[in-house]
Write a protein that holds these residues in place. Structure first.
Motif, mmCIF file in Angstrom:
data_model
loop_
_atom_site.group_PDB
_atom_site.id
_atom_site.type_symbol
_atom_site.label_atom_id
_atom_site.label_comp_id
_atom_site.label_asym_id
_atom_site.label_seq_id
_atom_site.Cartn_x
_atom_site.Cartn_y
_atom_site.Cartn_z
ATOM 1 N N TYR A 25 0.817 -1.212 0.000
ATOM 2 C CA TYR A 25 0.000 0.000 0.000
ATOM 3 C C TYR A 25 0.850 1.261 0.000
ATOM 4 N N LEU A 26 0.423 2.232 -0.784
ATOM 5 C CA LEU A 26 0.963 3.587 -0.752
ATOM 6 C C LEU A 26 -0.040 4.388 0.066
ATOM 7 N N CYS A 27 0.336 4.731 1.291
ATOM 8 C CA CYS A 27 -0.599 5.370 2.216
ATOM 9 C C CYS A 27 -0.362 6.873 2.299
ATOM 10 N N HIS A 28 -1.410 7.634 2.009
ATOM 11 C CA HIS A 28 -1.340 9.092 2.013
ATOM 12 C C HIS A 28 -1.910 9.702 3.290
ATOM 13 N N CYS A 29 -2.109 8.909 4.354
ATOM 14 C CA CYS A 29 -2.676 9.464 5.582
ATOM 15 C C CYS A 29 -1.708 10.472 6.208
ATOM 16 N N HIS A 30 -2.240 11.327 7.041
ATOM 17 C CA HIS A 30 -1.449 12.374 7.687
ATOM 18 C C HIS A 30 -0.301 11.776 8.515
ATOM 19 N N TYR A 31 -0.546 10.668 9.187
ATOM 20 C CA TYR A 31 0.501 10.034 10.000
ATOM 21 C C TYR A 31 1.676 9.586 9.131
ATOM 22 N N CYS A 32 1.385 8.937 8.016
ATOM 23 C CA CYS A 32 2.455 8.466 7.133
ATOM 24 C C CYS A 32 3.208 9.628 6.494
ATOM 25 N N ILE A 104 6.175 -7.781 -6.219
ATOM 26 C CA ILE A 104 4.825 -7.255 -6.034
ATOM 27 C C ILE A 104 4.802 -5.762 -6.400
ATOM 28 N N VAL A 105 3.766 -5.353 -7.090
ATOM 29 C CA VAL A 105 3.577 -3.937 -7.407
ATOM 30 C C VAL A 105 2.552 -3.382 -6.416
ATOM 31 N N PRO A 106 2.500 -2.063 -6.242
ATOM 32 C CA PRO A 106 1.529 -1.525 -5.289
ATOM 33 C C PRO A 106 0.115 -2.039 -5.557
ATOM 34 N N THR A 107 -0.532 -2.446 -4.472
ATOM 35 C CA THR A 107 -1.888 -2.966 -4.508
ATOM 36 C C THR A 107 -2.887 -1.832 -4.655
ATOM 37 N N ALA A 108 -2.634 -0.748 -3.909
ATOM 38 C CA ALA A 108 -3.556 0.396 -3.925
ATOM 39 C C ALA A 108 -2.915 1.598 -3.246
ATOM 40 N N ARG A 109 -3.458 2.765 -3.587
ATOM 41 C CA ARG A 109 -3.169 3.992 -2.835
ATOM 42 C C ARG A 109 -4.305 4.118 -1.831
ATOM 43 N N ILE A 110 -3.965 4.305 -0.560
ATOM 44 C CA ILE A 110 -4.998 4.442 0.462
ATOM 45 C C ILE A 110 -4.941 5.835 1.081
ATOM 46 N N PHE A 111 -6.063 6.280 1.609
ATOM 47 C CA PHE A 111 -6.229 7.645 2.116
ATOM 48 C C PHE A 111 -5.868 8.671 1.034
ATOM 49 N N ALA A 112 -6.230 8.349 -0.208
ATOM 50 C CA ALA A 112 -5.890 9.196 -1.361
ATOM 51 C C ALA A 112 -6.492 10.590 -1.259
#
Length: 133
Positions: A25-32, A104-112
């Motif tokens: 996952y590529l996570c765009h949340c504020h914490y990350c 493995i390639v990224p599964t999804a972008r989360i908190f986009a």
């Protein structure tokens, strides 16, 4: 079953991941964003892989944000992100700390919806193989 090797920037910490990753996952949340200093974190997740510290385990420390499941493990010497086992039954591995290729390639972008504005049109930004002249 795949094995992956990884390390921190200063080389004190070395580890091996024995097993496969379930998701990336590529996570765009504020914490990350705060953890990485950029628009997203790139983390691999596994429910079955095993983490083996090969050297430097004493230099690994972790921070858990109070009131959340957000955790970051890192090298006490250089600050590099390292694998985390703080979330029950899940191994989280920052993709950038691996020294061996992954298939493995990224599964999804989360908190986009929290993606930073400057990250929306990166395809149009000039690209260089090293520092620009």
């Amino acid at each position: 079953m795949a094995n992956h090797l990884g390390s921190c920037l200063c080389g004190i910490v070395n580890f091996e991941i024995q097993g496969d990753f379930d998701s990336f996952y590529l996570c765009h949340c504020h914490y990350c964003q705060k953890d990485t200093g950029t628009s997203h974190a790139s983390n691999l997740f596994s429910h079955s892989a095993t983490l083996v510290w090969r050297s430097g385990e004493e230099a690994v420390t972790s921070f858990t944000l109070k009131g959340s499941r957000h955790n970051k493990s890192f090298c006490k010497v250089c600050g590099s992100a390292l694998p985390c086992t703080a979330i029950k039954d899940v191994l989280v591995v920052p993709a950038g700390c691996l020294d061996t290729p992954i298939s493995i390639v990224p599964t999804a972008r989360i908190f986009a919806s929290r993606k930073r504005g400057w990250d929306k049109e990166l395809i149009s930004v000039p690209t260089f193989d090293g520092l620009p002249e």
